[in-house]
Design an enzyme around this catalytic site. Structure first.
Site, PDB file in Angstrom:
ATOM      1  N   SER A 240      46.066  40.787  47.124  1.00 23.16           N
ATOM      2  CA  SER A 240      45.648  41.312  45.803  1.00 23.16           C
ATOM      3  C   SER A 240      43.917  41.109  45.478  1.00 23.16           C
ATOM      4  CB  SER A 240      46.313  40.133  44.407  1.00 23.16           C
ATOM      5  OG  SER A 240      45.339  40.611  43.194  1.00 23.16           O
ATOM      6  N   CYS A 241      43.374  41.794  44.727  1.00 23.47           N
ATOM      7  CA  CYS A 241      42.375  42.044  44.431  1.00 23.47           C
ATOM      8  C   CYS A 241      41.456  42.867  42.966  1.00 23.47           C
ATOM      9  CB  CYS A 241      41.441  43.130  45.687  1.00 23.47           C
ATOM     10  SG  CYS A 241      42.033  44.833  45.406  1.00 23.47           S
ATOM     11  N   GLY A 242      40.446  43.678  42.903  1.00 31.11           N
ATOM     12  CA  GLY A 242      40.172  44.057  42.028  1.00 31.11           C
ATOM     13  C   GLY A 242      41.088  44.717  41.244  1.00 31.11           C
ATOM     14  N   GLY A 244      44.080  46.557  43.592  1.00 28.90           N
ATOM     15  CA  GLY A 244      44.851  47.327  44.366  1.00 28.90           C
ATOM     16  C   GLY A 244      44.380  47.972  46.267  1.00 28.90           C
ATOM     17  N   TRP A 269      44.082  42.378  39.699  1.00 25.11           N
ATOM     18  CA  TRP A 269      43.528  41.465  38.599  1.00 25.11           C
ATOM     19  C   TRP A 269      42.981  42.468  37.611  1.00 25.11           C
ATOM     20  CZ3 TRP A 269      44.007  36.959  37.653  1.00 25.11           C
ATOM     21  CH2 TRP A 269      43.304  36.152  37.301  1.00 25.11           C
TER      22      TRP A 269
END
Length: 287
Positions: A240-242, A244, A269
């Site tokens: 996961s991240c901000g 994708g 996120w």
């Protein structure tokens, strides 16, 4: 030591040696965070690796979604790739203008579509140019090429699946954002998102997987970074991240170390941080 695997990462030496291969296709997948002041398409038009096509991450996406650059439907992916002259039987190399930032997202998208003959250029355009290798400003000559895809549903997770994984603890959820965003001390670059992280997730900032020149660390060093963050590599992983994009750097690193059971949370996120009914943790990861 350069790491050359046409299914994960190739060096600038490898690309230079194969630059004129008839079945090689090169993609410039540069993309930058909102507010960076950089225009990836304009930079591509000014200078790109010879023969490269521009892959627009924001446009080649699911435009029906309110979330940024979600995975495109297979039909759209096929039509855009055919228009770019990319199809079955091609070896694809994808790079970006930051070194190793957004190119991994396109590598992962191809894998999701069942296309495995794709590699990220280690160190990207900055390393290529630092070595004074050729660039050009001409658009490539494109010929239509048939493409077939077979979507690999196991490589992507939606919010319901991630919520279940967070609750049950049967997956390791790894977040590629920097520590201050993960811990909730810095605001998110996209307005309206709550600070913090998915409960139970671990923090492996994508930059911690890279060397100073933007190349990926050795497999041994990558494994050590994951383990130092408390990641149990015996479990399947959700990255996961901000939004994708940099999550795919974690996915690429996992593939490089031989960890095959990983999937990416496409909404990341941008989705989780938006919904007030989803639980959020702040502070350092619980190990």
């Amino acid at each position: 030591m350069s790491y050359d695997d046409p299914k994960t990462l190739v060096s600038t030496d490898w690309l230079a040696a194969h630059l004129n291969d008839p079945d090689l296709r090169i993609l410039d997948a540069s993309w930058y965070l909102p507010g960076s002041g950089r225009d990836p398409r304009a930079e591509y038009q000014e200078a790109h690796i010879p023969g490269a096509r521009f892959f627009d991450i924001d446009e080649i996406s699911d435009q029906r979604s309110d979330l940024p650059h979600m995975v495109p439907p297979p039909e759209k992916f096929i039509s855009r790739m055919r228009a770019m002259g990319v199809g079955d039987g091609h070896q694809v190399v994808v790079y970006d203008g930051a070194g190793l930032f957004s190119a991994a997202r396109v590598w992962w998208t191809f894998r999701l579509m069942g296309k495995t003959d794709i590699a990220v250029l280690d160190g990207g355009l900055p390393k290529w140019r630092a070595e004074e290798r050729p660039v050009e400003d001409m658009p490539p000559v494109v010929r239509d090429r048939h493409m077939t895809v077979q979507r690999q549903a196991g490589l992507v997770k939606d919010v319901t699946q991630v919520a279940a994984a967070s609750k049950l603890g049967d997956f390791e959820i790894i977040d590629a954002r920097g520590p201050s965003r993960f811990e909730g001390t810095d605001p998110e670059p996209r307005p309206g998102l709550r600070p913090g992280h998915i409960p139970g997730s671990k923090n492996v900032p994508f930059a911690s997987l890279l060397n100073a020149d933007g190349t990926m660390k050795s497999p041994e060093a990558l494994r050590a970074v994951f383990e130092a963050a408390g990641v149990d590599l015996r479990k399947p992983v959700i990255t996961s991240c901000g939004s994708g994009v940099t999550a795919a750097i974690l996915s690429l690193a996992l593939e490089v170390i031989g960890h095959r059971t990983h999937s990416l949370y496409d909404g990341s996120w941008s989705e989780w941080g938006m919904y007030g009914d989803l639980p959020v943790e702040t502070g350092p990861a619980r190990c």
